[in-house]
Motif scaffolding. Structure first.
Motif, PDB file in Angstrom:
ATOM      1  N   ALA A  99      41.258  22.426  35.910  1.00 40.36           N
ATOM      2  CA  ALA A  99      40.026  22.929  36.523  1.00 40.36           C
ATOM      3  C   ALA A  99      40.335  23.921  37.637  1.00 40.36           C
ATOM      4  O   ALA A  99      39.615  24.922  37.820  1.00 40.36           O
ATOM      5  N   PHE A 100      41.401  23.665  38.378  1.00 41.10           N
ATOM      6  CA  PHE A 100      41.795  24.588  39.445  1.00 41.10           C
ATOM      7  C   PHE A 100      42.150  25.954  38.866  1.00 41.10           C
ATOM      8  O   PHE A 100      41.729  26.994  39.381  1.00 41.10           O
ATOM      9  N   TRP A 101      42.907  25.981  37.787  1.00 39.64           N
ATOM     10  CA  TRP A 101      43.301  27.246  37.182  1.00 39.64           C
ATOM     11  C   TRP A 101      42.109  27.968  36.567  1.00 39.64           C
ATOM     12  O   TRP A 101      42.032  29.199  36.589  1.00 39.64           O
ATOM     13  N   PHE A 102      41.168  27.181  36.023  1.00 38.13           N
ATOM     14  CA  PHE A 102      39.962  27.805  35.487  1.00 38.13           C
ATOM     15  C   PHE A 102      39.200  28.539  36.589  1.00 38.13           C
ATOM     16  O   PHE A 102      38.841  29.709  36.438  1.00 38.13           O
ATOM     17  N   TRP A 103      38.961  27.865  37.701  1.00 40.96           N
ATOM     18  CA  TRP A 103      38.192  28.484  38.775  1.00 40.96           C
ATOM     19  C   TRP A 103      38.965  29.614  39.446  1.00 40.96           C
ATOM     20  O   TRP A 103      38.367  30.593  39.909  1.00 40.96           O
ATOM     21  N   LEU A 104      40.272  29.500  39.492  1.00 41.80           N
ATOM     22  CA  LEU A 104      41.070  30.571  40.075  1.00 41.80           C
ATOM     23  C   LEU A 104      40.932  31.856  39.264  1.00 41.80           C
ATOM     24  O   LEU A 104      40.739  32.943  39.819  1.00 41.80           O
ATOM     25  N   ILE A 105      41.010  31.761  37.935  1.00 44.89           N
ATOM     26  CA  ILE A 105      40.887  32.949  37.080  1.00 44.89           C
ATOM     27  C   ILE A 105      39.444  33.441  37.050  1.00 44.89           C
ATOM     28  O   ILE A 105      39.183  34.647  37.182  1.00 44.89           O
ATOM     29  N   PHE A 106      38.508  32.511  36.904  1.00 48.37           N
ATOM     30  CA  PHE A 106      37.103  32.900  36.802  1.00 48.37           C
ATOM     31  C   PHE A 106      36.580  33.501  38.105  1.00 48.37           C
ATOM     32  O   PHE A 106      35.614  34.292  38.089  1.00 48.37           O
ATOM     33  N   SER A 107      37.207  33.178  39.233  1.00 48.12           N
ATOM     34  CA  SER A 107      36.747  33.722  40.519  1.00 48.12           C
ATOM     35  C   SER A 107      36.872  35.238  40.567  1.00 48.12           C
ATOM     36  O   SER A 107      36.261  35.887  41.427  1.00 48.12           O
ATOM     37  N   GLY A 108      37.633  35.809  39.642  1.00 41.61           N
ATOM     38  CA  GLY A 108      37.731  37.267  39.592  1.00 41.61           C
ATOM     39  C   GLY A 108      36.420  37.956  39.283  1.00 41.61           C
ATOM     40  O   GLY A 108      36.281  39.165  39.517  1.00 41.61           O
ATOM     41  N   THR A 109      35.452  37.224  38.752  1.00 40.09           N
ATOM     42  CA  THR A 109      34.137  37.811  38.456  1.00 40.09           C
ATOM     43  C   THR A 109      33.171  37.702  39.633  1.00 40.09           C
ATOM     44  O   THR A 109      32.069  38.235  39.555  1.00 40.09           O
ATOM     45  N   MET A 110      33.569  37.013  40.675  1.00 39.73           N
ATOM     46  CA  MET A 110      32.631  36.684  41.753  1.00 39.73           C
ATOM     47  C   MET A 110      32.679  37.646  42.926  1.00 39.73           C
ATOM     48  O   MET A 110      31.834  37.589  43.808  1.00 39.73           O
ATOM     49  N   PHE A 111      33.680  38.517  42.967  1.00 41.99           N
ATOM     50  CA  PHE A 111      33.836  39.398  44.115  1.00 41.99           C
ATOM     51  C   PHE A 111      33.414  40.817  43.747  1.00 41.99           C
ATOM     52  O   PHE A 111      33.715  41.301  42.653  1.00 41.99           O
ATOM     53  N   PRO A 112      32.732  41.518  44.653  1.00 43.37           N
ATOM     54  CA  PRO A 112      32.325  42.903  44.364  1.00 43.37           C
ATOM     55  C   PRO A 112      33.538  43.815  44.265  1.00 43.37           C
ATOM     56  O   PRO A 112      34.535  43.645  44.983  1.00 43.37           O
ATOM     57  N   LEU A 113      33.444  44.796  43.374  1.00 39.66           N
ATOM     58  CA  LEU A 113      34.574  45.703  43.163  1.00 39.66           C
ATOM     59  C   LEU A 113      34.904  46.499  44.414  1.00 39.66           C
ATOM     60  O   LEU A 113      36.058  46.889  44.622  1.00 39.66           O
ATOM     61  N   GLN A 114      33.913  46.765  45.264  1.00 41.93           N
ATOM     62  CA  GLN A 114      34.143  47.615  46.426  1.00 41.93           C
ATOM     63  C   GLN A 114      35.194  47.034  47.373  1.00 41.93           C
ATOM     64  O   GLN A 114      35.897  47.788  48.047  1.00 41.93           O
ATOM     65  N   MET A 115      35.325  45.707  47.396  1.00 40.47           N
ATOM     66  CA  MET A 115      36.283  45.115  48.325  1.00 40.47           C
ATOM     67  C   MET A 115      37.729  45.356  47.896  1.00 40.47           C
ATOM     68  O   MET A 115      38.655  45.200  48.694  1.00 40.47           O
ATOM     69  N   PHE A 116      37.948  45.773  46.642  1.00 44.38           N
ATOM     70  CA  PHE A 116      39.307  46.028  46.164  1.00 44.38           C
ATOM     71  C   PHE A 116      39.730  47.489  46.328  1.00 44.38           C
ATOM     72  O   PHE A 116      40.921  47.799  46.178  1.00 44.38           O
ATOM     73  N   LEU A 117      38.787  48.382  46.621  1.00 40.86           N
ATOM     74  CA  LEU A 117      39.089  49.807  46.571  1.00 40.86           C
ATOM     75  C   LEU A 117      40.118  50.227  47.615  1.00 40.86           C
ATOM     76  O   LEU A 117      41.085  50.925  47.301  1.00 40.86           O
ATOM     77  N   ALA A 118      39.913  49.841  48.875  1.00 43.39           N
ATOM     78  CA  ALA A 118      40.829  50.278  49.939  1.00 43.39           C
ATOM     79  C   ALA A 118      42.255  49.771  49.725  1.00 43.39           C
ATOM     80  O   ALA A 118      43.201  50.569  49.762  1.00 43.39           O
ATOM     81  N   PRO A 119      42.456  48.474  49.495  1.00 39.30           N
ATOM     82  CA  PRO A 119      43.843  48.025  49.260  1.00 39.30           C
ATOM     83  C   PRO A 119      44.457  48.603  47.994  1.00 39.30           C
ATOM     84  O   PRO A 119      45.649  48.922  47.973  1.00 39.30           O
ATOM     85  N   LEU A 120      43.649  48.772  46.937  1.00 34.18           N
ATOM     86  CA  LEU A 120      44.174  49.353  45.710  1.00 34.18           C
ATOM     87  C   LEU A 120      44.590  50.806  45.916  1.00 34.18           C
ATOM     88  O   LEU A 120      45.637  51.239  45.424  1.00 34.18           O
TER      89      LEU A 120
END
Length: 270
Positions: A99-120
């Motif tokens: 269950a931990f691994w499921f939520w860890l992978i699925f959490s990738g859908t929960m964050f807005p893309l904008q928060m990844f732009l600067a570090p990327l």
């Protein structure tokens, strides 16, 4: 009474979807020189081919078209493959805390893309991945995995564990069980996940305009923005004609594979 209300609601939703589509098609046929500045509700000409030619040349849509086709097919297929392996690990393999691994992978859908732009952007600049096809493909695969994992994992949980147990009693390895048993049975879910991710990657704009600038690297949605930058010289009919061009692949994919898509959604929703 309930059925009537439901039909009215569905009909209203269909109208709300068809009205902007109708306006887009009608105004794409209008010549830029004859466009009045306000949307036309009826056909005022037949300049669609001139508008398509202008959009193709001004925005260099041809290069973006090929790049997006590469990104959508390769990245969607890679994401579905990784998601299927991850689903197999979470559902079938005896790993601790699935269950931990499921939520860890699925959490990738929960964050807005904008928060990844600067570090990327900073990381890509340091790693010389900025404005490269490989850089965009890596981020598209990583972005597409979580939702594909959610769909495939849901279907895999419906498969009886006796299949795996019987195969293990016959001496089959987990690798053989995955490729020979689960992958064939998962075909509808894999197809639905691929169509979803193909459409998502094809329509993606944010990463395309942030992590690339060259016409030969940028996806088609990013190249289409060149028509907006040249708004005064091209006009809305040309922009709408370009939009029609870039909308065709996802429409064709859905129409051709709609049966597989619906079967995959039905199985994944159980």
């Amino acid at each position: 009474m309930g059925r009537v209300l439901r039909n009215v609601f569905v009909g209203a939703c269909v109208v709300l979807w068809l009205v902007p589509l109708w306006l887009m098609v009608v105004n794409a046929f209008t010549a830029s020189t004859e466009y009045s500045g306000s949307p036309d509700w009826t056909f005022q000409g037949f300049a669609i081919f001139d508008n398509l030619s202008t959009a193709w040349d001004e925005a260099r849509i041809g290069e973006g078209f090929g790049s997006s086709l590469l990104y959508a097919v390769v990245c969607a297929a890679a994401a579905v493959l990784v998601a299927a392996m991850a689903s197999f690990a979470v559902v079938v393999l005896p790993i601790p805390r699935p269950a931990f691994w499921f939520w860890l992978i699925f959490s990738g859908t929960m964050f807005p893309l904008q928060m990844f732009l600067a570090p990327l952007f900073g990381m890509y600049a340091d790693a010389n991945l900025y404005d490269t096809r490989m850089g965009l493909m890596l981020v598209y695969v990583a972005w597409a995995i979580p939702f594909a994992f959610f769909l495939i994992r849901n279907q895999m949980t419906t498969m009886p564990p006796e299949l795996t147990e019987a195969a293990m009693l016959d001496g089959a390895s987990f690798r053989r069980i995955f490729w020979r048993i689960h992958v064939p049975l998962l075909a509808p879910g894999l197809g639905a996940a691929f169509i979803f991710q193909f459409t998502a990657v094809w329509n993606e704009l944010l990463f395309g305009i942030t992590l690339s600038r060259s016409p030969e690297v940028q996806p088609v949605m990013a190249t289409l923005t060149a028509l907006n930058n040249a708004y005064a010289s091209t006009g809305p009919p040309v922009i709408l004609a370009g939009t029609l061009i870039v909308s065709l692949p996802t429409l064709i994919v859905f129409l051709v594979f709609r049966g597989l898509f619906l079967r995959g959604l039905t199985v994944s929703a159980r």
